[in-house]
Design a protein around this motif. Structure first.
Motif, PDB file in Angstrom:
ATOM      1  N   GLU A  33       0.827  -1.204   0.000  1.00 12.30           N
ATOM      2  CA  GLU A  33       0.000   0.000   0.000  1.00 12.30           C
ATOM      3  C   GLU A  33       0.868   1.264   0.000  1.00 12.30           C
ATOM      4  OE1 GLU A  33      -2.352  -0.557   3.443  1.00 12.30           O
ATOM      5  OE2 GLU A  33      -3.829  -1.840   2.459  1.00 12.30           O
ATOM      6  N   ILE A  34       1.948   1.253   0.778  1.00 13.21           N
ATOM      7  CA  ILE A  34       2.847   2.411   0.803  1.00 13.21           C
ATOM      8  C   ILE A  34       3.498   2.599  -0.559  1.00 13.21           C
ATOM      9  CG2 ILE A  34       4.942   3.358   1.840  1.00 13.21           C
ATOM     10  CD1 ILE A  34       4.236   1.910   4.408  1.00 13.21           C
ATOM     11  N   GLU A  35       3.875   1.497  -1.201  1.00 12.94           N
ATOM     12  CA  GLU A  35       4.500   1.591  -2.519  1.00 12.94           C
ATOM     13  C   GLU A  35       3.544   2.174  -3.556  1.00 12.94           C
ATOM     14  OE1 GLU A  35       7.023  -1.301  -5.581  1.00 12.94           O
ATOM     15  OE2 GLU A  35       5.888  -2.157  -3.905  1.00 12.94           O
ATOM     16  N   LEU A  36       2.270   1.756  -3.521  1.00 15.84           N
ATOM     17  CA  LEU A  36       1.284   2.289  -4.456  1.00 15.84           C
ATOM     18  C   LEU A  36       1.023   3.777  -4.203  1.00 15.84           C
ATOM     19  CD1 LEU A  36      -1.293  -0.657  -4.548  1.00 15.84           C
ATOM     20  CD2 LEU A  36       0.326   0.000  -6.338  1.00 15.84           C
ATOM     21  N   ARG A  37       0.946   4.140  -2.929  1.00 14.30           N
ATOM     22  CA  ARG A  37       0.721   5.548  -2.612  1.00 14.30           C
ATOM     23  C   ARG A  37       1.916   6.396  -3.027  1.00 14.30           C
ATOM     24  NH1 ARG A  37      -0.714   8.142   3.335  1.00 14.30           N
ATOM     25  NH2 ARG A  37      -1.358  10.187   2.550  1.00 14.30           N
ATOM     26  N   LEU A  38       3.102   5.863  -2.827  1.00 19.76           N
ATOM     27  CA  LEU A  38       4.316   6.574  -3.228  1.00 19.76           C
ATOM     28  C   LEU A  38       4.339   6.798  -4.737  1.00 19.76           C
ATOM     29  CD1 LEU A  38       6.910   7.672  -1.939  1.00 19.76           C
ATOM     30  CD2 LEU A  38       7.964   5.457  -2.338  1.00 19.76           C
ATOM     31  N   LYS A  39       3.909   5.801  -5.471  1.00 21.29           N
ATOM     32  CA  LYS A  39       3.860   5.924  -6.933  1.00 21.29           C
ATOM     33  C   LYS A  39       2.849   6.980  -7.360  1.00 21.29           C
ATOM     34  CE  LYS A  39       3.158   3.172 -11.113  1.00 21.29           C
ATOM     35  NZ  LYS A  39       2.816   1.812 -11.625  1.00 21.29           N
ATOM     36  N   SER A  40       1.672   7.016  -6.708  1.00 22.08           N
ATOM     37  CA  SER A  40       0.648   7.994  -7.080  1.00 22.08           C
ATOM     38  C   SER A  40       1.093   9.416  -6.731  1.00 22.08           C
ATOM     39  CB  SER A  40      -0.674   7.672  -6.376  1.00 22.08           C
ATOM     40  OG  SER A  40      -0.547   7.801  -4.972  1.00 22.08           O
ATOM     41  N   VAL A  41       1.764   9.597  -5.600  1.00 23.96           N
ATOM     42  CA  VAL A  41       2.238  10.934  -5.219  1.00 23.96           C
ATOM     43  C   VAL A  41       3.318  11.403  -6.187  1.00 23.96           C
ATOM     44  CG1 VAL A  41       3.379  12.269  -3.414  1.00 23.96           C
ATOM     45  CG2 VAL A  41       1.613  10.630  -2.802  1.00 23.96           C
ATOM     46  N   ARG A  42       4.170  10.491  -6.634  1.00 23.87           N
ATOM     47  CA  ARG A  42       5.190  10.874  -7.622  1.00 23.87           C
ATOM     48  C   ARG A  42       4.542  11.303  -8.941  1.00 23.87           C
ATOM     49  NH1 ARG A  42       9.321   5.947  -6.187  1.00 23.87           N
ATOM     50  NH2 ARG A  42      10.603   7.076  -4.656  1.00 23.87           N
ATOM     51  N   ASN A  43       3.482  10.622  -9.355  1.00 25.39           N
ATOM     52  CA  ASN A  43       2.771  11.025 -10.575  1.00 25.39           C
ATOM     53  C   ASN A  43       2.133  12.405 -10.412  1.00 25.39           C
ATOM     54  OD1 ASN A  43       3.449   8.623 -11.853  1.00 25.39           O
ATOM     55  ND2 ASN A  43       1.581   7.583 -11.186  1.00 25.39           N
ATOM     56  N   ILE A  44       1.561  12.654  -9.222  1.00 21.57           N
ATOM     57  CA  ILE A  44       0.970  13.972  -8.959  1.00 21.57           C
ATOM     58  C   ILE A  44       2.043  15.047  -8.995  1.00 21.57           C
ATOM     59  CG2 ILE A  44      -0.163  15.367  -7.184  1.00 21.57           C
ATOM     60  CD1 ILE A  44      -1.686  12.841  -6.352  1.00 21.57           C
ATOM     61  N   GLU A  45       3.220  14.746  -8.456  1.00 17.30           N
ATOM     62  CA  GLU A  45       4.310  15.722  -8.471  1.00 17.30           C
ATOM     63  C   GLU A  45       4.722  16.074  -9.899  1.00 17.30           C
ATOM     64  OE1 GLU A  45       8.710  16.247  -6.395  1.00 17.30           O
ATOM     65  OE2 GLU A  45       8.085  14.305  -7.194  1.00 17.30           O
ATOM     66  N   LYS A  46       4.758  15.070 -10.770  1.00 12.96           N
ATOM     67  CA  LYS A  46       5.103  15.343 -12.174  1.00 12.96           C
ATOM     68  C   LYS A  46       4.061  16.261 -12.824  1.00 12.96           C
ATOM     69  CE  LYS A  46       7.495  10.933 -12.898  1.00 12.96           C
ATOM     70  NZ  LYS A  46       7.482   9.631 -13.623  1.00 12.96           N
ATOM     71  N   ILE A  47       2.774  16.016 -12.518  1.00 19.80           N
ATOM     72  CA  ILE A  47       1.709  16.826 -13.107  1.00 19.80           C
ATOM     73  C   ILE A  47       1.788  18.269 -12.606  1.00 19.80           C
ATOM     74  CG2 ILE A  47      -0.795  17.136 -13.230  1.00 19.80           C
ATOM     75  CD1 ILE A  47      -1.041  14.080 -13.051  1.00 19.80           C
ATOM     76  N   THR A  48       1.957  18.439 -11.289  1.00 26.03           N
ATOM     77  CA  THR A  48       1.998  19.798 -10.734  1.00 26.03           C
ATOM     78  C   THR A  48       3.225  20.566 -11.230  1.00 26.03           C
ATOM     79  OG1 THR A  48       3.075  18.898  -8.750  1.00 26.03           O
ATOM     80  CG2 THR A  48       0.678  19.188  -8.684  1.00 26.03           C
ATOM     81  N   LYS A  49       4.353  19.895 -11.389  1.00 26.75           N
ATOM     82  CA  LYS A  49       5.540  20.576 -11.912  1.00 26.75           C
ATOM     83  C   LYS A  49       5.337  20.988 -13.367  1.00 26.75           C
ATOM     84  CE  LYS A  49       9.197  18.760  -8.921  1.00 26.75           C
ATOM     85  NZ  LYS A  49      10.447  17.962  -8.850  1.00 26.75           N
ATOM     86  N   SER A  50       4.667  20.125 -14.139  1.00 26.22           N
ATOM     87  CA  SER A  50       4.391  20.476 -15.537  1.00 26.22           C
ATOM     88  C   SER A  50       3.441  21.670 -15.623  1.00 26.22           C
ATOM     89  CB  SER A  50       3.791  19.268 -16.270  1.00 26.22           C
ATOM     90  OG  SER A  50       4.679  18.175 -16.246  1.00 26.22           O
ATOM     91  N   MET A  51       2.401  21.664 -14.771  1.00 27.82           N
ATOM     92  CA  MET A  51       1.457  22.787 -14.782  1.00 27.82           C
ATOM     93  C   MET A  51       2.130  24.077 -14.319  1.00 27.82           C
ATOM     94  SD  MET A  51      -2.070  21.033 -13.422  1.00 27.82           S
ATOM     95  CE  MET A  51      -3.007  22.509 -13.799  1.00 27.82           C
ATOM     96  N   LYS A  52       3.062  23.969 -13.398  1.00 29.69           N
ATOM     97  CA  LYS A  52       3.796  25.158 -12.955  1.00 29.69           C
ATOM     98  C   LYS A  52       4.627  25.734 -14.100  1.00 29.69           C
ATOM     99  CE  LYS A  52       7.626  26.587 -10.046  1.00 29.69           C
ATOM    100  NZ  LYS A  52       8.706  26.132  -9.119  1.00 29.69           N
ATOM    101  N   MET A  53       5.285  24.858 -14.868  1.00 29.79           N
ATOM    102  CA  MET A  53       6.101  25.324 -15.991  1.00 29.79           C
ATOM    103  C   MET A  53       5.229  25.980 -17.059  1.00 29.79           C
ATOM    104  SD  MET A  53       8.797  22.168 -16.382  1.00 29.79           S
ATOM    105  CE  MET A  53       9.496  22.887 -17.846  1.00 29.79           C
ATOM    106  N   ILE A  54       4.064  25.386 -17.323  1.00 32.79           N
ATOM    107  CA  ILE A  54       3.159  25.963 -18.324  1.00 32.79           C
ATOM    108  C   ILE A  54       2.660  27.328 -17.864  1.00 32.79           C
ATOM    109  CG2 ILE A  54       0.922  25.655 -19.453  1.00 32.79           C
ATOM    110  CD1 ILE A  54       1.435  22.632 -19.336  1.00 32.79           C
ATOM    111  N   ALA A  55       2.277  27.434 -16.581  1.00 33.71           N
ATOM    112  CA  ALA A  55       1.803  28.715 -16.053  1.00 33.71           C
ATOM    113  C   ALA A  55       2.905  29.765 -16.073  1.00 33.71           C
ATOM    114  CB  ALA A  55       1.274  28.526 -14.639  1.00 33.71           C
ATOM    115  N   SER A  56       4.139  29.359 -15.793  1.00 35.89           N
ATOM    116  CA  SER A  56       5.252  30.308 -15.828  1.00 35.89           C
ATOM    117  C   SER A  56       5.473  30.838 -17.239  1.00 35.89           C
ATOM    118  CB  SER A  56       6.532  29.642 -15.314  1.00 35.89           C
ATOM    119  OG  SER A  56       6.363  29.198 -13.984  1.00 35.89           O
ATOM    120  N   THR A  57       5.288  29.952 -18.228  1.00 37.53           N
ATOM    121  CA  THR A  57       5.445  30.375 -19.621  1.00 37.53           C
ATOM    122  C   THR A  57       4.343  31.340 -20.028  1.00 37.53           C
ATOM    123  OG1 THR A  57       6.447  28.227 -20.114  1.00 37.53           O
ATOM    124  CG2 THR A  57       5.697  29.541 -21.978  1.00 37.53           C
TER     125      THR A  57
END
Length: 303
Positions: A33-57
């Motif tokens: 369960e911890i491994e699955l949650r860790l994977k989902s949080v990492r995916n969310i981090e990738k999405i939020t970083k991408s949205m931050k870069m788009i907003a900065s542009t």
């Protein structure tokens, strides 16, 4: 007989004592369960970083459009400064500027709260003017529509969406102005509530009042000149479109800036959560390996 009963009780009690789980074992997360949650949080981090870069542009482009749109607002202010009218406006409308998109913090709640304070006549309202509680409201954006429809649903006259997906144009403002005028709601002045751009990390709710055709005709500045009725009418419509365009561009810049900050904070929170989950996963994995080693050593010692 007594020996057999005592032995039976000991046999039943021993496995329960040896195999009894901790008090909170049912709520403890397994390694899977911890491994699955860790994977989902990492995916969310990738999405939020991408949205931050788009907003900065997009932020630089939105700021350039805002600086150009402010020139329209400055021209409006100069016109109304020379066309002041002492007679109060009887019929007023409120135009709320927001957008259809979320994930940008409390930027939509800001204009919603400012509109409610304006209707309630609160001392901290964004503009000092007399507004009745049943003043008609026109809303640009689905977010503020959803928030205001719960408390002031009877005041809503018209809503607009699909505006501000990209940088707002004067054509968008003209279309909104045309539909407001054709809605059949009479008004002598329009109060535009929007978010004012302060800096790249802050904004505040603001409001501006745009006089209508009647107020312009009654002002001393316009009475000094002989003009046809169509001229004053066209000027009032053009002034309203100018003010809406200026508010749209400034609100759009605030939205992009707020989304960039929100995604930055979300990325930092995801990074902190990943560190915490990774430590929890490593501790659980080390505990499992230690238990397996203990079992192997115990079995080897028994042999």
């Amino acid at each position: 007989m007594l020996a057999r009963s005592s032995l039976a009780r000991a046999t039943v009690a021993a496995p329960a004592a040896l195999g009894r789980a901790p008090a909170g074992a049912r709520n403890m997360a397994t390694l899977r369960e911890i491994e699955l949650r860790l994977k989902s949080v990492r995916n969310i981090e990738k999405i939020t970083k991408s949205m931050k870069m788009i907003a900065s542009t997009k932020l630089a482009k939105a700021q350039r459009a805002m600086n150009s749109g402010k020139e329209y607002g400055v021209a409006n202010v100069e016109v109304f400064d020379h066309a002041k009218s002492d007679q109060p406006s009887e019929n007023k409308i409120i135009i709320v500027i927001s957008s259809d998109k979320g994930l940008c913090g409390g930027i939509h709640s800001s204009v919603t709260k400012a509109t409610r304070r304006l209707l309630a006549g609160a001392p901290d309202a964004p503009i000092k003017t007399d507004v009745s509680p049943d003043t008609p409201i026109f809303i640009v954006g689905d977010k503020s529509k959803a928030q205001l429809s719960r408390a002031t649903g009877g005041n809503l006259r018209m809503t607009f969406n699909q505006i501000g997906k990209d940088v707002p144009t004067f054509s968008d403002a003209s279309a909104v102005t045309d539909l407001i005028i054709k809605s059949g709601v009479p008004f002598d002045s329009a109060i535009i509530v929007y978010n004012k751009f302060v800096s790249a990390i802050s904004y505040e709710s603001a409001a501006v009042e745009v006089k209508g055709e009647k107020a312009l005709k009654e002002s001393d500045g316009f009475k000094a000149y002989e003009m046809e009725d169509d001229v004053t009418k066209d000027l009032a419509e053009f002034s309203l479109a100018n003010a809406i365009f200026s508010a749209l561009t400034e609100a759009h810049a605030c939205e992009i800036s707020a989304r960039r900050n929100a995604m930055d904070n979300a990325s930092k929170n995801a990074t902190d959560m990943i560190g915490s989950l990774q430590m929890q996963y490593n501790r659980g994995r080390q505990a499992a390996i230690t238990n397996e080693l203990v079992d192997i050593i115990t079995g080897a010692s028994a042999l």
